[in-house]
Every structure is written in structure tokens, then in C-alpha cells.
Enzyme design. Structure first.
Site, PDB file in Angstrom:
ATOM      1  N   ASN A   9     -14.916   4.305   7.039  1.00 42.11           N
ATOM      2  CA  ASN A   9     -14.366   3.841   6.535  1.00 42.11           C
ATOM      3  C   ASN A   9     -12.444   4.849   6.978  1.00 42.11           C
ATOM      4  O   ASN A   9     -12.597   5.109   6.616  1.00 42.11           O
ATOM      5  CB  ASN A   9     -14.182   3.041   5.081  1.00 42.11           C
ATOM      6  CG  ASN A   9     -13.181   2.201   4.513  1.00 42.11           C
ATOM      7  OD1 ASN A   9     -12.206   2.078   5.120  1.00 42.11           O
ATOM      8  ND2 ASN A   9     -13.137   1.892   3.383  1.00 42.11           N
ATOM      9  N   LYS A  16     -13.076   7.343   4.978  1.00 39.25           N
ATOM     10  CA  LYS A  16     -13.577   7.432   3.494  1.00 39.25           C
ATOM     11  C   LYS A  16     -14.965   7.587   4.490  1.00 39.25           C
ATOM     12  O   LYS A  16     -15.097   6.231   5.253  1.00 39.25           O
ATOM     13  CB  LYS A  16     -13.905   5.954   2.318  1.00 39.25           C
ATOM     14  CG  LYS A  16     -13.043   6.067   1.324  1.00 39.25           C
ATOM     15  CD  LYS A  16     -13.085   5.202   0.546  1.00 39.25           C
ATOM     16  CE  LYS A  16     -12.082   4.962  -0.068  1.00 39.25           C
ATOM     17  NZ  LYS A  16     -12.173   3.256  -0.616  1.00 39.25           N
ATOM     18  N   ARG A  91     -16.377   0.613   9.860  1.00 41.18           N
ATOM     19  CA  ARG A  91     -16.302  -0.553   8.911  1.00 41.18           C
ATOM     20  C   ARG A  91     -14.243  -0.764   9.440  1.00 41.18           C
ATOM     21  O   ARG A  91     -13.531  -0.377   9.772  1.00 41.18           O
ATOM     22  CB  ARG A  91     -15.018  -0.833   7.294  1.00 41.18           C
ATOM     23  CG  ARG A  91     -14.814  -2.058   6.531  1.00 41.18           C
ATOM     24  CD  ARG A  91     -13.872  -0.943   5.668  1.00 41.18           C
ATOM     25  NE  ARG A  91     -13.171  -2.240   5.082  1.00 41.18           N
ATOM     26  CZ  ARG A  91     -11.640  -2.069   4.638  1.00 41.18           C
ATOM     27  NH1 ARG A  91     -11.524  -1.139   3.855  1.00 41.18           N
ATOM     28  NH2 ARG A  91     -11.405  -3.145   3.576  1.00 41.18           N
ATOM     29  N   HIS A 180     -11.680  -8.520   2.968  1.00 38.43           N
ATOM     30  CA  HIS A 180     -12.962  -7.638   1.845  1.00 38.43           C
ATOM     31  C   HIS A 180     -14.315  -8.283   1.990  1.00 38.43           C
ATOM     32  O   HIS A 180     -15.173  -8.484   1.008  1.00 38.43           O
ATOM     33  CB  HIS A 180     -12.479  -7.800   0.218  1.00 38.43           C
ATOM     34  CG  HIS A 180     -10.970  -6.636  -0.190  1.00 38.43           C
ATOM     35  ND1 HIS A 180      -9.978  -7.501  -1.086  1.00 38.43           N
ATOM     36  CD2 HIS A 180     -11.042  -5.509   0.254  1.00 38.43           C
ATOM     37  CE1 HIS A 180      -9.574  -6.812  -1.575  1.00 38.43           C
ATOM     38  NE2 HIS A 180      -9.520  -5.375  -0.324  1.00 38.43           N
ATOM     39  N   HIS A 208     -12.716  -9.223  -6.300  1.00 40.75           N
ATOM     40  CA  HIS A 208     -13.311  -8.150  -6.142  1.00 40.75           C
ATOM     41  C   HIS A 208     -11.313  -7.219  -5.927  1.00 40.75           C
ATOM     42  O   HIS A 208     -10.567  -8.049  -6.199  1.00 40.75           O
ATOM     43  CB  HIS A 208     -13.263  -7.942  -4.535  1.00 40.75           C
ATOM     44  CG  HIS A 208     -12.643  -6.728  -4.226  1.00 40.75           C
ATOM     45  ND1 HIS A 208     -14.086  -6.217  -3.741  1.00 40.75           N
ATOM     46  CD2 HIS A 208     -11.604  -5.792  -3.562  1.00 40.75           C
ATOM     47  CE1 HIS A 208     -13.688  -5.109  -3.282  1.00 40.75           C
ATOM     48  NE2 HIS A 208     -12.628  -4.900  -2.859  1.00 40.75           N
ATOM     49  N   ASN A 211      -7.775  -1.375  -5.645  1.00 39.96           N
ATOM     50  CA  ASN A 211      -6.227  -1.274  -5.972  1.00 39.96           C
ATOM     51  C   ASN A 211      -5.675  -2.540  -5.176  1.00 39.96           C
ATOM     52  O   ASN A 211      -4.692  -3.079  -4.551  1.00 39.96           O
ATOM     53  CB  ASN A 211      -6.381   0.047  -4.512  1.00 39.96           C
ATOM     54  CG  ASN A 211      -5.977   0.966  -5.541  1.00 39.96           C
ATOM     55  OD1 ASN A 211      -5.412   1.205  -6.114  1.00 39.96           O
ATOM     56  ND2 ASN A 211      -6.753   2.168  -5.546  1.00 39.96           N
ATOM     57  N   ARG A 241       1.135  -3.878  -3.558  1.00 39.74           N
ATOM     58  CA  ARG A 241       1.379  -5.493  -2.728  1.00 39.74           C
ATOM     59  C   ARG A 241       1.118  -6.242  -3.644  1.00 39.74           C
ATOM     60  O   ARG A 241       0.518  -6.431  -4.966  1.00 39.74           O
ATOM     61  CB  ARG A 241       0.126  -5.567  -1.921  1.00 39.74           C
ATOM     62  CG  ARG A 241      -0.256  -4.934  -0.749  1.00 39.74           C
ATOM     63  CD  ARG A 241      -1.430  -4.792   0.220  1.00 39.74           C
ATOM     64  NE  ARG A 241      -2.501  -4.026   0.084  1.00 39.74           N
ATOM     65  CZ  ARG A 241      -3.737  -3.662   0.109  1.00 39.74           C
ATOM     66  NH1 ARG A 241      -4.378  -5.398   0.397  1.00 39.74           N
ATOM     67  NH2 ARG A 241      -4.332  -3.052   0.013  1.00 39.74           N
ATOM     68  N   VAL A 331     -11.228  -2.460 -11.033  1.00 42.34           N
ATOM     69  CA  VAL A 331     -10.714  -2.748 -11.922  1.00 42.34           C
ATOM     70  C   VAL A 331     -11.840  -3.779 -13.014  1.00 42.34           C
ATOM     71  O   VAL A 331     -12.189  -4.155 -13.797  1.00 42.34           O
ATOM     72  CB  VAL A 331      -9.068  -3.506 -12.209  1.00 42.34           C
ATOM     73  CG1 VAL A 331      -8.880  -4.272 -13.302  1.00 42.34           C
ATOM     74  CG2 VAL A 331      -8.297  -2.562 -11.452  1.00 42.34           C
ATOM     75  N   GLY A 332     -12.985  -4.669 -12.195  1.00 41.68           N
ATOM     76  CA  GLY A 332     -13.448  -5.754 -12.122  1.00 41.68           C
ATOM     77  C   GLY A 332     -14.754  -5.240 -12.699  1.00 41.68           C
ATOM     78  O   GLY A 332     -15.466  -5.890 -13.530  1.00 41.68           O
ATOM     79  N   GLU A 333     -15.447  -4.063 -12.305  1.00 41.96           N
ATOM     80  CA  GLU A 333     -16.427  -3.584 -12.883  1.00 41.96           C
ATOM     81  C   GLU A 333     -15.855  -2.890 -14.090  1.00 41.96           C
ATOM     82  O   GLU A 333     -16.930  -2.600 -15.028  1.00 41.96           O
ATOM     83  CB  GLU A 333     -16.612  -2.555 -11.683  1.00 41.96           C
ATOM     84  CG  GLU A 333     -17.510  -3.238 -10.714  1.00 41.96           C
ATOM     85  CD  GLU A 333     -17.910  -2.291  -9.100  1.00 41.96           C
ATOM     86  OE1 GLU A 333     -18.608  -1.045 -10.033  1.00 41.96           O
ATOM     87  OE2 GLU A 333     -17.863  -2.758  -8.365  1.00 41.96           O
ATOM     88  N   GLU A 384     -19.942  -1.631  -0.459  1.00 43.38           N
ATOM     89  CA  GLU A 384     -19.045  -1.903   1.019  1.00 43.38           C
ATOM     90  C   GLU A 384     -20.458  -1.255   2.299  1.00 43.38           C
ATOM     91  O   GLU A 384     -20.419  -1.575   2.962  1.00 43.38           O
ATOM     92  CB  GLU A 384     -18.204  -2.112   0.652  1.00 43.38           C
ATOM     93  CG  GLU A 384     -17.505  -3.177   0.748  1.00 43.38           C
ATOM     94  CD  GLU A 384     -15.943  -2.624   0.314  1.00 43.38           C
ATOM     95  OE1 GLU A 384     -15.481  -1.712  -0.391  1.00 43.38           O
ATOM     96  OE2 GLU A 384     -14.915  -3.263   1.397  1.00 43.38           O
TER      97      GLU A 384
HETATM   98  P1  ADP Z   1      -9.813   0.650  -3.732  1.00 47.16           P
HETATM   99  O1  ADP Z   1     -11.068   0.999  -2.876  1.00 47.16           O
HETATM  100  O2  ADP Z   1      -9.606  -0.447  -3.299  1.00 47.16           O
HETATM  101  O3  ADP Z   1      -9.106   1.627  -3.397  1.00 47.16           O
HETATM  102  P2  ADP Z   1     -11.306   0.881  -6.047  1.00 47.16           P
HETATM  103  O4  ADP Z   1     -12.314  -0.263  -6.166  1.00 47.16           O
HETATM  104  O5  ADP Z   1     -11.952   1.780  -6.501  1.00 47.16           O
HETATM  105  O6  ADP Z   1     -10.663   1.098  -5.542  1.00 47.16           O
HETATM  106  O7  ADP Z   1     -10.561   1.002  -7.685  1.00 47.16           O
HETATM  107  C1  ADP Z   1      -9.663   1.169  -8.102  1.00 47.16           C
HETATM  108  C2  ADP Z   1      -8.987   0.805  -9.966  1.00 47.16           C
HETATM  109  O8  ADP Z   1      -9.925   0.899 -10.465  1.00 47.16           O
HETATM  110  C3  ADP Z   1      -7.700   1.839  -9.955  1.00 47.16           C
HETATM  111  O9  ADP Z   1      -6.153   0.692 -10.216  1.00 47.16           O
HETATM  112  C4  ADP Z   1      -8.678   2.377 -11.292  1.00 47.16           C
HETATM  113  O10 ADP Z   1      -7.408   2.796 -12.344  1.00 47.16           O
HETATM  114  C5  ADP Z   1      -9.021   1.055 -11.623  1.00 47.16           C
HETATM  115  N1  ADP Z   1     -10.378   2.072 -12.091  1.00 47.16           N
HETATM  116  C6  ADP Z   1     -11.742   2.399 -12.067  1.00 47.16           C
HETATM  117  N2  ADP Z   1     -11.795   2.945 -13.244  1.00 47.16           N
HETATM  118  C7  ADP Z   1     -11.211   1.904 -14.246  1.00 47.16           C
HETATM  119  C8  ADP Z   1     -11.237   1.791 -15.468  1.00 47.16           C
HETATM  120  N3  ADP Z   1     -12.212   2.240 -16.309  1.00 47.16           N
HETATM  121  N4  ADP Z   1     -10.577   0.883 -16.447  1.00 47.16           N
HETATM  122  C9  ADP Z   1      -9.699   0.515 -15.882  1.00 47.16           C
HETATM  123  N5  ADP Z   1      -9.398   0.781 -14.031  1.00 47.16           N
HETATM  124  C10 ADP Z   1     -10.320   1.462 -13.928  1.00 47.16           C
END
Ligand code: ADP
Length: 399
Positions: A9, A16, A91, A180, A208, A211, A241, A331-333, A384
Site C-alpha cells: 500500500n 505499508k 492497493r 475504502h 469505516h 484516520n 479532512r 476508531v470504529g473498532e 484490507e
Molecule cells: P488509517 O488506516 O486510516 O491510518 P486506522 O484505521 O489505523 O487509520 O485508525 C487510526 C485512528 O484510530 C486514530 O485516530 C487513532 O487514534 C484511532 N484509535 C486507535 N486506537 C484507538 C482507541 N483505543 N480508542 C480510540 N481511538 C483509537
């Protein structure tokens, strides 16, 4: 053929990667290259089983970064040139109107991906360089492009058409594409498996939230709408954004604050969203600021939730009947607060969350709605890399 797939990616200043077995999903190695092309802070972290290698030093370009990564693979006993890789999966962010399926990369395909750089100037050029580098470093290994826009190819015209001058839009490829897609498709399929139903029988809403953040509505396994647009700027509030913005703000800012095009682009891609409002883009830092009583951070959170709920409302109406709502990505997880606030007060619509289930951390897919709720709310970890590896393996092994 071997189901060993190298997944790359390549972002504008990062790479990555993962080496994994597409069938068993076992990861042999993974890593992150940061600050490619920047004068300071170049860094690679490479993990292979228990081994962890770190490199700090300038990484002038993607090719140099990948050369170093290949060395790190060798240092951990994995020579990518001889280990028997079955495919490389890339990707690729923008497939435009041209690509909506995983595609074997030929010279023509590579040229077409490059041509689509006008639609994704921050992303597709990096994908092209990544592909060129692995083609050179792993000659003869089939390479597959998996497009972030592909899953949303099915959106109806009414959802993907912007109400601007139609001729201008056609001439410049202006429409909603969505991004995504690999993640939205993967988690919706995982959810269907968890629920024991074919995707064809389900109406699903996916959030999803990483970030970057996006939402989608999926009817019977087919995406019918998504929040990101022609670019990944539209829709939900993200780390840096803004998501939806009155289009009049851009020309206004250019005049009033005397910003040029690249300054506006920088502002919208890197200086807006949670960061623009609160000074931080990382959700954990935002939570800490809120806990410390920072009112701007609280406002940023409230705007974030307000936007989520606006999209939820829109997609509930589009779908009419919803079987499951899925939260995924960082954040979602990981944020029970976001999930609870996004769905608060909707019991009359059959949407409810069990507080204990929501707060309980656990790996894998989990249900956070009460058993009796009409709508099942799920946390589904996205993957992904695995989705790309499987798509690449499927394509190459059935050639
Ligand atoms: P990307 O792949 O888009 O870079 P991720 O899916 O890794 O992003 O998500 C990153 C975001 O998830 C960050 O804002 C991070 O602070 C948030 N995050 C990770 N762990 C936690 C947590 N335990 N509680 C709240 N937010 C979290």
C-alpha cells in the site's frame, strides 16, 4: 501456485506492506516505511514473527525504501526473490471509470493507472512508483491492482452524479467514485458470514472510521451509496479532512485569505477535520483533551458525531430496512463512546446498543446490540491486506 502474496500500500510518503498466505491468512512479515522523500525522519519498522528490525535514515524515494525493505526481509531469513511469491497485490486508490475489478498489471494497465493521476494526484503516482519498483525487484511475479474505488462502481447514477454542468462533468470525469471500497466490501462480507446469511439477503450500513473515514449503504451485497466522493475529501469528518463542506467556501477562502490552489489543497487534506478544529488528529489524543476539559476538542467530537448521524439517517432512508450496522477501522473498532453516541436514542427505529457488550474489548467480530434488537450492530475488524491478498491470489490462480 503458491498462495504467498506480498501486499503493498504505497502512499504519497509511506509504504505499508505485508507478506501473507492468502488461504490461511497467516502473516509472515509486515512493516511500515515512513517519510519517504522527506529530508528528515525516514523510518522503517519491519516485523517478521518475533523479529523486529528498525531503520532510521533518509529514504529518498519509494524504490529506495523498497530496496531497504527487501534487505530487511533477507535479514529475517525471507528472501523475497527466492521464497516463491505467487503474486504481488497493490492497493491502488483510484480506478476511475476504467477499473472496477482486481486487474492483472500489464504495461497498458500501469499506463492507465498513471493516467488516472489527474483524479487522485496525491495517491495514484505513488501507486505507480510502487508497482514499477516491485516489477523491477521481483521480475516474473504476477502483479495485481486492487482498486479502492471498485466496490462503489455499482452505485446508481442518482447517487454518483454531482449536480453541476453535465458537459463539464463528463469532460473531466467529475462524479462520486468512493474510496475504502476494499474495506467496506470485506467487513460487509465478514458480517454476513457472522450472521449466517448470504450478503444478497442483507441491507447493511458500514462506518469505516480510521484516520480517513467513510460510510456506505449496501443493499444485497451491492453498494448503493457512499460518503466519499470524487476525492477522499467528501463525507464524514476525518483526522485532517473536513468531509462535507459548502463548495462556496473554497473560492471564498482563496479570495478572502489569499490562498492559492496548493494551499487550499493542503488545508483541506492536512489541516482540517479534527486537527483543524482541535489541533490533534489522533482520536486518542482528542479523547484526552476532552477529558481535560478542552472545549474545542469537545466541539470537534460533537461535529464528528453529528456528521455520522446525518449519514446514518440518510442511509436508513435509502435502504428502508436495515439488517446490520457495522463499525470498523481504528476508531470504529476501538471507541465505545463513538459507537454509543452515533446510535444514541434510536430505539424506536430498532437500533440499540448493549452498554456492556459495547465496552467489552475482544478480538474478532462481535455483536454489540442486544439479542432482541431489530437491527444488529457489529464491530468487525477490517483487514484490507488480507482482502487484497485474496483478490490477487484468486485472480492469478484462475488465469
Ligand atoms: P488509517 O488506516 O486510516 O491510518 P486506522 O484505521 O489505523 O487509520 O485508525 C487510526 C485512528 O484510530 C486514530 O485516530 C487513532 O487514534 C484511532 N484509535 C486507535 N486506537 C484507538 C482507541 N483505543 N480508542 C480510540 N481511538 C483509537
Amino acid at each position: 501456485m503458491s498462495d504467498l502474496v506480498l501486499v503493498l500500500n504505497s502512499g504519497s510518503s509511506s509504504i505499508k506492506y505485508q507478506l501473507l498466505q492468502a488461504v490461511s491468512s497467516q502473516v509472515l512479515a509486515s512493516g511500515l516505511v515512513e517519510k519517504v522523500g522527506e529530508s528528515h525522519g525516514g523510518r522503517i519498522v519491519h516485523e517478521a514473527g518475533p523479529a523486529k528490525l528498525e531503520y532510521d535514515g533518509a529514504i529518498p524515494d519509494h524504490r529506495a525504501g523498497l530496496l531497504r525493505v527487501f534487505e530487511m526481509f533477507r535479514e529475517t531469513g525471507l528472501d523475497l526473490a527466492t521464497i516463491g511469491i505467487g503474486a504481488v497485490g497493490h492497493r491502488v486508490v483510484h480506478g476511475g471509470e476504467v477499473f472496477w475489478e482486481p486487474t492483472l498489471i500489464t504495461d497498458d494497465v500501469l499506463r492507465a493507472i498513471d493516467d488516472l493521476s489527474v483524479l487522485a494526484p496525491l495517491h495514484n503516482p505513488a501507486n505507480v512508483v510502487g508497482i514499477e519498483s516491485t516489477r523491477e525487484l521481483l521480475p516474473g511475479v504476477p502483479e495485481v491492482a486492487v482498486f479502492d474505488t471498485a466496490f462503489f462502481h455499482t452505485m446508481p447514477d442518482a447517487a454518483k452524479t454531482y449536480a453541476i454542468d453535465a458537459k463539464l462533468a463528463a469532460a473531466h470525469g467529475i462524479r462520486k467514485y468512493g474510496f475504502h471500497g476494499t474495506s467496506h466490501q470485506y467487513v460487509s462480507e465478514q458480517a454476513a458470514r457472522f450472521l449466517g446469511k448470504p450478503t444478497e439477503e442483507l441491507n447493511q450500513i458500514v462506518f469505516h472510521l480510521g484516520n480517513g473515514a467513510s460510510a456506505s449503504s449496501i443493499r444485497g451485497g451491492v453498494a448503493i451509496d457512499t460518503s466519499m466522493g470524487m476525492t477522499p475529501l467528501e463525507g464524514l469528518v476525518m483526522g485532517t479532512r473536513p468531509g462535507d463542506l459548502d463548495p462556496g467556501i473554497t473560492p471564498y477562502l482563496m479570495r478572502a485569505a489569499e490562498l492559492d490552489v496548493s494551499q487550499v489543497e493542503q488545508l483541506l487534506n492536512r489541516g482540517s477535520g479534527l486537527k483543524g478544529l482541535s489541533g490533534v488528529n489522533d482520536f486518542r489524543e482528542l479523547q484526552q483533551l476532552i477529558d481535560g476539559g478542552d472545549s474545542q476538542a469537545k466541539l470537534a467530537y460533537d461535529v464528528y458525531i453529528h456528521r455520522l448521524r446525518r449519514y446514518l439517517g440518510a442511509y436508513l432512508v435509502e435502504l428502508g430496512r436495515v439488517d446490520d450496522i457495522i463499525f470498523t477501522a481504528g476508531v470504529g473498532e476501538n471507541s465505545p463512546a463513538v459507537r454509543a453516541d452515533a446510535l444514541a436514542g434510536l430505539q424506536a427505529l430498532g437500533i440499540d446498543i448493549d452498554p456492556t457488550r459495547n465496552e467489552t474489548r475482544a478480538p474478532g467480530i462481535r455483536r454489540i446490540s442486544p439479542d432482541h434488537a431489530a437491527v444488529t450492530v457489529l464491530v468487525v475488524p477490517t483487514n484490507e491486506e488480507l482482502a487484497i491478498a485474496r483478490a490477487a491470489y484468486r485472480l492469478v490462480s484462475t488465469r
